[in-house]
Design a protein around this motif. Structure first.
Motif, PDB file in Angstrom:
ATOM      1  N   PHE A  80      -1.889  -6.641   2.118  1.00 16.28           N
ATOM      2  CA  PHE A  80      -0.458  -6.353   2.037  1.00 16.28           C
ATOM      3  C   PHE A  80       0.323  -6.251   3.202  1.00 16.28           C
ATOM      4  CE2 PHE A  80      -3.373  -4.138  -0.840  1.00 16.28           C
ATOM      5  CZ  PHE A  80      -3.068  -4.376  -1.854  1.00 16.28           C
ATOM      6  N   ASN A 114       3.542  -3.485   8.971  1.00 15.66           N
ATOM      7  CA  ASN A 114       3.528  -4.620   7.904  1.00 15.66           C
ATOM      8  C   ASN A 114       4.268  -4.271   6.687  1.00 15.66           C
ATOM      9  OD1 ASN A 114       2.266  -6.547   9.564  1.00 15.66           O
ATOM     10  ND2 ASN A 114       0.035  -5.697   9.113  1.00 15.66           N
ATOM     11  N   MET A 115       4.081  -2.969   6.260  1.00 16.46           N
ATOM     12  CA  MET A 115       4.925  -2.904   5.122  1.00 16.46           C
ATOM     13  C   MET A 115       6.346  -2.445   5.437  1.00 16.46           C
ATOM     14  SD  MET A 115       2.363  -2.496   2.878  1.00 16.46           S
ATOM     15  CE  MET A 115       1.352  -2.907   3.836  1.00 16.46           C
ATOM     16  N   LEU A 122       0.743  -0.967   0.050  1.00 21.15           N
ATOM     17  CA  LEU A 122       0.162  -0.042   0.054  1.00 21.15           C
ATOM     18  C   LEU A 122       0.835   1.340  -0.003  1.00 21.15           C
ATOM     19  CD1 LEU A 122      -2.632  -1.109   2.596  1.00 21.15           C
ATOM     20  CD2 LEU A 122      -2.898  -0.848   0.389  1.00 21.15           C
TER      21      LEU A 122
HETATM   22  N1  LIG Z   1      -1.691 -10.847   8.899  1.00 20.86           N
HETATM   23  C1  LIG Z   1      -1.342  -9.902   7.813  1.00 20.86           C
HETATM   24  C2  LIG Z   1      -2.180  -8.678   7.937  1.00 20.86           C
HETATM   25  C3  LIG Z   1      -1.977  -7.803   6.758  1.00 20.86           C
HETATM   26  C4  LIG Z   1      -2.923  -6.699   6.793  1.00 20.86           C
HETATM   27  O1  LIG Z   1      -3.843  -6.520   7.441  1.00 20.86           O
HETATM   28  N2  LIG Z   1      -2.492  -5.689   6.025  1.00 20.86           N
HETATM   29  C5  LIG Z   1      -3.114  -4.578   5.874  1.00 20.86           C
HETATM   30  C6  LIG Z   1      -2.194  -2.912   5.725  1.00 20.86           C
HETATM   31  S1  LIG Z   1      -1.161  -2.983   7.112  1.00 20.86           S
HETATM   32  C7  LIG Z   1      -4.203  -4.556   4.553  1.00 20.86           C
HETATM   33  O2  LIG Z   1      -3.734  -5.065   3.735  1.00 20.86           O
HETATM   34  N3  LIG Z   1      -5.434  -4.053   4.780  1.00 20.86           N
HETATM   35  C8  LIG Z   1      -6.198  -3.702   3.450  1.00 20.86           C
HETATM   36  C9  LIG Z   1      -6.612  -2.568   3.141  1.00 20.86           C
HETATM   37  O3  LIG Z   1      -6.213  -1.681   3.871  1.00 20.86           O
HETATM   38  O4  LIG Z   1      -7.430  -2.646   2.341  1.00 20.86           O
HETATM   39  C10 LIG Z   1       0.038  -9.763   7.599  1.00 20.86           C
HETATM   40  O5  LIG Z   1       0.936  -9.924   8.439  1.00 20.86           O
HETATM   41  O6  LIG Z   1       0.490  -9.518   6.369  1.00 20.86           O
END
Ligand SMILES: N[C@@H](CCC(=O)N[C@@H](CS)C(=O)NCC(=O)O)C(=O)O
Length: 204
Positions: free
Chosen positions: A54, A13-14, A7
């Protein structure tokens, strides 16, 4: 070549993956995705990650598609043969803290972020306090471990990379003063001084 789908926004996470790619110097390209006007991510992305989360990576060398940040860290450690100890005991310790992040700190911080910053839903103070109490407990656990270890699994590893980015936003999100956890605070400082970590920071 690794493709790193991310993102545009900064988030722990990024950041885990940016740091890992900087630490390993694995060749990669970054693809920044955003929701389209229909509120969905491009079909190309949903096809590789049905959970549309992501970070996600694709390894063009062998076609592997990996989502879940801890699985990505593990994959990149295996691919680069670094940041994962060789002995069974140390590898077990490292995986313990990596999975601890994925099963506890990440999800609780994710819920807190959702209710504090992303959603307009009402949530009771007791509910919020439960998340904050859990995070304070995790900080105590980490502090105890780091009192007798320089890094979570002994040597610097993917477990440290998974947990470090959360400490940067903990104070703002959970009213937790890192300085109250002396060993955790000095570990975070040690990691923040690593060249790859400041490089990871500058990429965003
Ligand atoms: N457990 C996952 C969590 C990933 C996650 O929830 N990432 C969020 C961003 S930090 C996401 O993709 N959100 C989808 C969105 O914002 O549309 C990991 O460790 O990768």
């Amino acid at each position: 070549m690794i493709i790193f789908y991310r993102l545009p926004s900064e988030s722990p996470n990024m950041r885990k993956i940016s740091i890992m790619l900087a630490e390993t110097a694995l060749p990669h390209i970054i693809r920044i995705l955003e929701k389209q006007t229909d509120g969905k991510y491009p079909e190309e992305f949903a096809a590789i990650n049905p959970n549309t989360t992501f970070p996600t990576i694709v390894d063009q060398d062998n076609g592997a598609v990996i989502f879940e940040s801890s699985a990505i860290l593990y994959y990149l450690a295996q691919k680069s043969n670094t940041l994962l100890p060789a002995s069974l005991k140390d590898r077990g310790e490292t995986m313990k803290w990596l999975v601890f992040e994925a099963a506890n700190v990440g999800p609780v911080m994710g819920e807190l972020y959702h209710y504090l910053l992303a959603s307009h839903e009402e949530i009771s103070e007791a509910h919020l306090q439960r998340y904050k109490d859990k995070l304070a407990h995790y900080c105590s656990m980490l502090d105890r471990q780091l009192a007798s270890h320089d890094y979570l699994g002994g040597a610097y590893s993917i477990a440290d990379i998974a947990l470090f980015p959360w400490t940067v936003i903990l104070e703002d999100m959970a009213d937790i003063r890192l300085a109250n956890y002396l060993h955790l605070a000095s570990w975070a400082q040690r990691i923040s001084r690593r060249p790859a970590v400041s490089t990871g920071q500058r990429q965003h």
